[in-house]
Design a protein around this motif. Structure first.
Motif, PDB file in Angstrom:
ATOM      1  N   SER A   3      39.452  14.905  42.138  1.00  0.00           N
ATOM      2  CA  SER A   3      38.705  14.532  43.318  1.00  0.00           C
ATOM      3  C   SER A   3      37.305  15.082  43.162  1.00  0.00           C
ATOM      4  O   SER A   3      37.073  16.045  42.458  1.00  0.00           O
ATOM      5  N   MET A   4      36.371  14.442  43.824  1.00  0.00           N
ATOM      6  CA  MET A   4      34.988  14.886  43.744  1.00  0.00           C
ATOM      7  C   MET A   4      34.423  14.968  45.143  1.00  0.00           C
ATOM      8  O   MET A   4      34.520  14.031  45.909  1.00  0.00           O
ATOM      9  N   ALA A   5      33.854  16.091  45.471  1.00  0.00           N
ATOM     10  CA  ALA A   5      33.231  16.281  46.774  1.00  0.00           C
ATOM     11  C   ALA A   5      31.907  16.984  46.574  1.00  0.00           C
ATOM     12  O   ALA A   5      31.698  17.665  45.578  1.00  0.00           O
ATOM     13  N   ASP A   6      31.027  16.805  47.502  1.00  0.00           N
ATOM     14  CA  ASP A   6      29.742  17.502  47.470  1.00  0.00           C
ATOM     15  C   ASP A   6      30.018  18.993  47.343  1.00  0.00           C
ATOM     16  O   ASP A   6      30.886  19.530  48.019  1.00  0.00           O
ATOM     17  N   ASP A   7      29.288  19.668  46.480  1.00  0.00           N
ATOM     18  CA  ASP A   7      29.602  21.068  46.220  1.00  0.00           C
ATOM     19  C   ASP A   7      29.233  22.013  47.351  1.00  0.00           C
ATOM     20  O   ASP A   7      29.503  23.200  47.276  1.00  0.00           O
ATOM     21  N   SER A   8      28.645  21.530  48.420  1.00  0.00           N
ATOM     22  CA  SER A   8      28.384  22.388  49.568  1.00  0.00           C
ATOM     23  C   SER A   8      29.691  22.733  50.286  1.00  0.00           C
ATOM     24  O   SER A   8      29.733  23.664  51.068  1.00  0.00           O
ATOM     25  N   ARG A   9      30.726  21.985  50.019  1.00  0.00           N
ATOM     26  CA  ARG A   9      32.041  22.139  50.645  1.00  0.00           C
ATOM     27  C   ARG A   9      31.969  21.962  52.159  1.00  0.00           C
ATOM     28  O   ARG A   9      32.944  22.166  52.847  1.00  0.00           O
ATOM     29  N   GLU A  10      30.811  21.580  52.672  1.00  0.00           N
ATOM     30  CA  GLU A  10      30.650  21.398  54.105  1.00  0.00           C
ATOM     31  C   GLU A  10      30.723  19.935  54.511  1.00  0.00           C
ATOM     32  O   GLU A  10      30.878  19.641  55.668  1.00  0.00           O
ATOM     33  N   ARG A  11      30.583  19.040  53.565  1.00  0.00           N
ATOM     34  CA  ARG A  11      30.645  17.631  53.933  1.00  0.00           C
ATOM     35  C   ARG A  11      31.351  16.836  52.857  1.00  0.00           C
ATOM     36  O   ARG A  11      31.345  17.206  51.700  1.00  0.00           O
ATOM     37  N   CYS A  12      31.961  15.752  53.276  1.00  0.00           N
ATOM     38  CA  CYS A  12      32.521  14.786  52.342  1.00  0.00           C
ATOM     39  C   CYS A  12      31.479  13.692  52.171  1.00  0.00           C
ATOM     40  O   CYS A  12      30.430  13.709  52.797  1.00  0.00           O
ATOM     41  N   TRP A  13      31.769  12.756  51.315  1.00  0.00           N
ATOM     42  CA  TRP A  13      30.860  11.628  51.144  1.00  0.00           C
ATOM     43  C   TRP A  13      30.780  10.852  52.453  1.00  0.00           C
ATOM     44  O   TRP A  13      31.799  10.598  53.094  1.00  0.00           O
ATOM     45  N   SER A  14      29.588  10.453  52.841  1.00  0.00           N
ATOM     46  CA  SER A  14      29.428   9.666  54.066  1.00  0.00           C
ATOM     47  C   SER A  14      29.956   8.253  53.824  1.00  0.00           C
ATOM     48  O   SER A  14      30.085   7.812  52.679  1.00  0.00           O
ATOM     49  N   GLN A  73      35.829  23.978  34.238  1.00  0.00           N
ATOM     50  CA  GLN A  73      34.618  24.441  34.920  1.00  0.00           C
ATOM     51  C   GLN A  73      34.647  24.208  36.428  1.00  0.00           C
ATOM     52  O   GLN A  73      33.941  24.883  37.172  1.00  0.00           O
ATOM     53  N   ARG A  74      35.411  23.203  36.866  1.00  0.00           N
ATOM     54  CA  ARG A  74      35.562  22.883  38.292  1.00  0.00           C
ATOM     55  C   ARG A  74      34.275  22.430  38.978  1.00  0.00           C
ATOM     56  O   ARG A  74      34.222  22.365  40.203  1.00  0.00           O
ATOM     57  N   ALA A  75      33.235  22.144  38.213  1.00  0.00           N
ATOM     58  CA  ALA A  75      31.970  21.708  38.807  1.00  0.00           C
ATOM     59  C   ALA A  75      31.188  20.879  37.807  1.00  0.00           C
ATOM     60  O   ALA A  75      31.428  20.933  36.608  1.00  0.00           O
ATOM     61  N   GLY A  76      30.247  20.105  38.322  1.00  0.00           N
ATOM     62  CA  GLY A  76      29.397  19.287  37.470  1.00  0.00           C
ATOM     63  C   GLY A  76      28.484  18.423  38.309  1.00  0.00           C
ATOM     64  O   GLY A  76      28.138  18.775  39.440  1.00  0.00           O
ATOM     65  N   ARG A  77      28.136  17.276  37.767  1.00  0.00           N
ATOM     66  CA  ARG A  77      27.186  16.379  38.427  1.00  0.00           C
ATOM     67  C   ARG A  77      27.623  14.947  38.192  1.00  0.00           C
ATOM     68  O   ARG A  77      28.130  14.615  37.127  1.00  0.00           O
ATOM     69  N   MET A  83      22.072   7.390  43.032  1.00  0.00           N
ATOM     70  CA  MET A  83      22.244   8.711  43.630  1.00  0.00           C
ATOM     71  C   MET A  83      22.689   9.691  42.545  1.00  0.00           C
ATOM     72  O   MET A  83      23.298   9.297  41.560  1.00  0.00           O
ATOM     73  N   ALA A  84      22.417  10.954  42.761  1.00  0.00           N
ATOM     74  CA  ALA A  84      22.923  12.014  41.897  1.00  0.00           C
ATOM     75  C   ALA A  84      23.367  13.151  42.805  1.00  0.00           C
ATOM     76  O   ALA A  84      22.725  13.424  43.819  1.00  0.00           O
ATOM     77  N   ALA A  85      24.484  13.789  42.442  1.00  0.00           N
ATOM     78  CA  ALA A  85      24.996  14.874  43.283  1.00  0.00           C
ATOM     79  C   ALA A  85      25.750  15.887  42.444  1.00  0.00           C
ATOM     80  O   ALA A  85      26.440  15.522  41.488  1.00  0.00           O
ATOM     81  N   ASN A  86      25.602  17.151  42.818  1.00  0.00           N
ATOM     82  CA  ASN A  86      26.448  18.190  42.252  1.00  0.00           C
ATOM     83  C   ASN A  86      27.801  18.064  42.928  1.00  0.00           C
ATOM     84  O   ASN A  86      27.868  17.814  44.135  1.00  0.00           O
ATOM     85  N   VAL A  87      28.872  18.215  42.155  1.00  0.00           N
ATOM     86  CA  VAL A  87      30.217  18.018  42.682  1.00  0.00           C
ATOM     87  C   VAL A  87      31.156  19.121  42.215  1.00  0.00           C
ATOM     88  O   VAL A  87      30.851  19.854  41.280  1.00  0.00           O
ATOM     89  N   ILE A  88      32.287  19.203  42.891  1.00  0.00           N
ATOM     90  CA  ILE A  88      33.374  20.059  42.435  1.00  0.00           C
ATOM     91  C   ILE A  88      34.503  19.146  41.976  1.00  0.00           C
ATOM     92  O   ILE A  88      34.629  18.011  42.429  1.00  0.00           O
ATOM     93  N   PHE A  89      35.321  19.639  41.051  1.00  0.00           N
ATOM     94  CA  PHE A  89      36.462  18.885  40.547  1.00  0.00           C
ATOM     95  C   PHE A  89      37.736  19.630  40.900  1.00  0.00           C
ATOM     96  O   PHE A  89      37.794  20.852  40.788  1.00  0.00           O
ATOM     97  N   ALA A  90      38.755  18.889  41.310  1.00  0.00           N
ATOM     98  CA  ALA A  90      40.054  19.483  41.611  1.00  0.00           C
ATOM     99  C   ALA A  90      41.135  18.485  41.221  1.00  0.00           C
ATOM    100  O   ALA A  90      41.009  17.293  41.504  1.00  0.00           O
TER     101      ALA A  90
END
Length: 103
Positions: A3-14, A73-77, A83-90
């Motif tokens: 799964s990929m979500a914005d790395d702020s962990r405060e919001r999902c994709w709009s 690494q659990r993170a990337g772009r 669009m470009a976004a930093n993301v987390i991977f799970a």
């Protein structure tokens, strides 16, 4: 499957972002390298949205190099649809994986 979500962990994709991403055929993912700071080489991958979240799948499964790096690494772009976004991977397992397969 990741799964990929914005790395702020405060919001999902709009909804608007998902609407731009899903018809695009240009999603590239670049997990972080061993240094934890630098992104690796972007790889073109398949994506799907389920329940407003963005998921990606490796063509070669768990043997894919980018997939192994993403899990480690659990993170990337990502870059997609201009669009470009930093993301987390799970990793994803259980009933959600079936929903992703159906999508």
């Amino acid at each position: 499957m990741s799964s990929m979500a914005d790395d702020s962990r405060e919001r999902c994709w709009s909804k608007d972002e998902i609407a731009r991403i899903m018809p695009a055929d240009d999603l590239h993912v670049a997990p972080l390298r061993e240094d934890g700071k630098t992104c690796g080489t972007p790889t073109w991958i398949w994506s799907v949205s389920v329940g407003g979240a963005l998921y990606v799948r490796a063509y070669n499964g768990r043997a894919s190099r980018w997939y192994g790096a993403a899990l480690k690494q659990r993170a990337g772009r990502i870059s997609v649809a201009g669009m470009a976004a930093n993301v987390i991977f799970a990793p994803v397992e259980g009933p959600l994986l079936d929903r992703i397969d159906e999508a």
